[in-house]
Design a protein around this motif. Sequence first.
Motif, short mmCIF file in Angstrom:
data_model
loop_
_atom_site.label_atom_id
_atom_site.label_comp_id
_atom_site.label_asym_id
_atom_site.label_seq_id
_atom_site.Cartn_x
_atom_site.Cartn_y
_atom_site.Cartn_z
N VAL A 1 0.87 -1.16 0.00
CA VAL A 1 0.00 0.00 0.00
C VAL A 1 0.91 1.22 0.00
O VAL A 1 1.86 1.29 0.80
CB VAL A 1 -0.91 0.03 1.26
CG1 VAL A 1 -1.60 1.37 1.40
CG2 VAL A 1 -1.92 -1.10 1.21
N GLN A 2 0.63 2.16 -0.89
CA GLN A 2 1.39 3.41 -0.95
C GLN A 2 0.42 4.56 -0.70
O GLN A 2 -0.57 4.69 -1.41
CB GLN A 2 2.05 3.58 -2.32
CG GLN A 2 2.81 4.88 -2.49
CD GLN A 2 4.06 4.93 -1.65
OE1 GLN A 2 4.83 3.99 -1.61
NE2 GLN A 2 4.26 6.02 -0.94
N ALA A 3 0.68 5.35 0.33
CA ALA A 3 -0.20 6.48 0.67
C ALA A 3 0.57 7.78 0.59
O ALA A 3 1.70 7.87 1.08
CB ALA A 3 -0.77 6.31 2.07
N ASP A 4 -0.04 8.78 -0.02
CA ASP A 4 0.55 10.11 -0.09
C ASP A 4 0.31 10.84 1.23
O ASP A 4 -0.57 10.48 2.00
CB ASP A 4 -0.07 10.92 -1.24
CG ASP A 4 0.25 10.30 -2.60
OD1 ASP A 4 1.32 9.67 -2.74
OD2 ASP A 4 -0.58 10.45 -3.52
N ARG A 5 1.08 11.89 1.45
CA ARG A 5 0.90 12.72 2.64
C ARG A 5 -0.53 13.27 2.64
O ARG A 5 -1.05 13.69 1.63
CB ARG A 5 1.90 13.86 2.62
CG ARG A 5 1.81 14.76 3.81
CD ARG A 5 2.87 15.87 3.71
NE ARG A 5 2.73 16.78 4.79
CZ ARG A 5 3.22 16.60 6.01
NH1 ARG A 5 3.91 15.51 6.27
NH2 ARG A 5 3.04 17.50 6.96
N PHE A 6 -1.16 13.23 3.82
CA PHE A 6 -2.53 13.73 3.96
C PHE A 6 -2.62 14.53 5.24
O PHE A 6 -2.47 13.97 6.33
CB PHE A 6 -3.52 12.55 3.98
CG PHE A 6 -4.94 12.97 4.16
CD1 PHE A 6 -5.65 13.58 3.15
CD2 PHE A 6 -5.58 12.77 5.38
CE1 PHE A 6 -6.96 13.97 3.33
CE2 PHE A 6 -6.89 13.15 5.58
CZ PHE A 6 -7.59 13.76 4.54
N GLY A 7 -2.84 15.84 5.13
CA GLY A 7 -2.91 16.68 6.32
C GLY A 7 -1.66 16.53 7.16
O GLY A 7 -0.55 16.61 6.64
N PRO A 8 -1.82 16.25 8.46
CA PRO A 8 -0.64 16.11 9.33
C PRO A 8 0.01 14.72 9.24
O PRO A 8 1.04 14.49 9.84
CB PRO A 8 -1.22 16.31 10.73
CG PRO A 8 -2.62 15.81 10.62
CD PRO A 8 -3.07 16.20 9.22
N PHE A 9 -0.59 13.82 8.45
CA PHE A 9 -0.08 12.45 8.38
C PHE A 9 0.95 12.31 7.26
O PHE A 9 0.69 12.71 6.12
CB PHE A 9 -1.22 11.46 8.15
CG PHE A 9 -2.31 11.58 9.18
CD1 PHE A 9 -2.11 11.11 10.48
CD2 PHE A 9 -3.52 12.18 8.87
CE1 PHE A 9 -3.09 11.23 11.44
CE2 PHE A 9 -4.51 12.31 9.82
CZ PHE A 9 -4.29 11.83 11.11
N PRO A 10 2.11 11.74 7.57
CA PRO A 10 3.16 11.60 6.54
C PRO A 10 2.80 10.50 5.53
O PRO A 10 1.95 9.65 5.79
CB PRO A 10 4.40 11.20 7.35
CG PRO A 10 3.85 10.51 8.56
CD PRO A 10 2.54 11.20 8.86
#
Length: 138
Positions: free
Chosen positions: A72-81
Amino acid sequence: MKWSPTGWGAKIVEGEREYSLPVEKWGPKDEAMVAMRDSPRLVPVTKVPGFKELVPYHRVVSTLPAAPGWKVQADRFGPFPSFSAPIAAWVMDGEGLFWPVIGVSDPGDGGPYRPSSDGEVWLRPHWSSGNKIIAPDV
């Protein structure tokens, strides 16, 4: 996103605290059966102090191990890296959709695996529309 073998959970309210327990199975008199937090026994949900109502969950139909290399690859979202996490397995829900299972340091944690101080890790289905599923390199 909540999961159970039956597709149902039990909403519990204790003062200001609200949580839910998965309905593990249906009892002989068609009552919802849950595992209490302090006991491995299944009990009718009506015996749980603070029980309010049954709520829909995702129903687990099947689980399959993931082939090595899926992630799973997640982009930065708000305060979450941003993060990348290996997929350990796939869960199929009652609608026939598959969800990746990744390691997390806390079962309620929305992020990826982060080692806890005691080395404990939990596997849980992961869902977010902002994530990408990356296939293994061939």
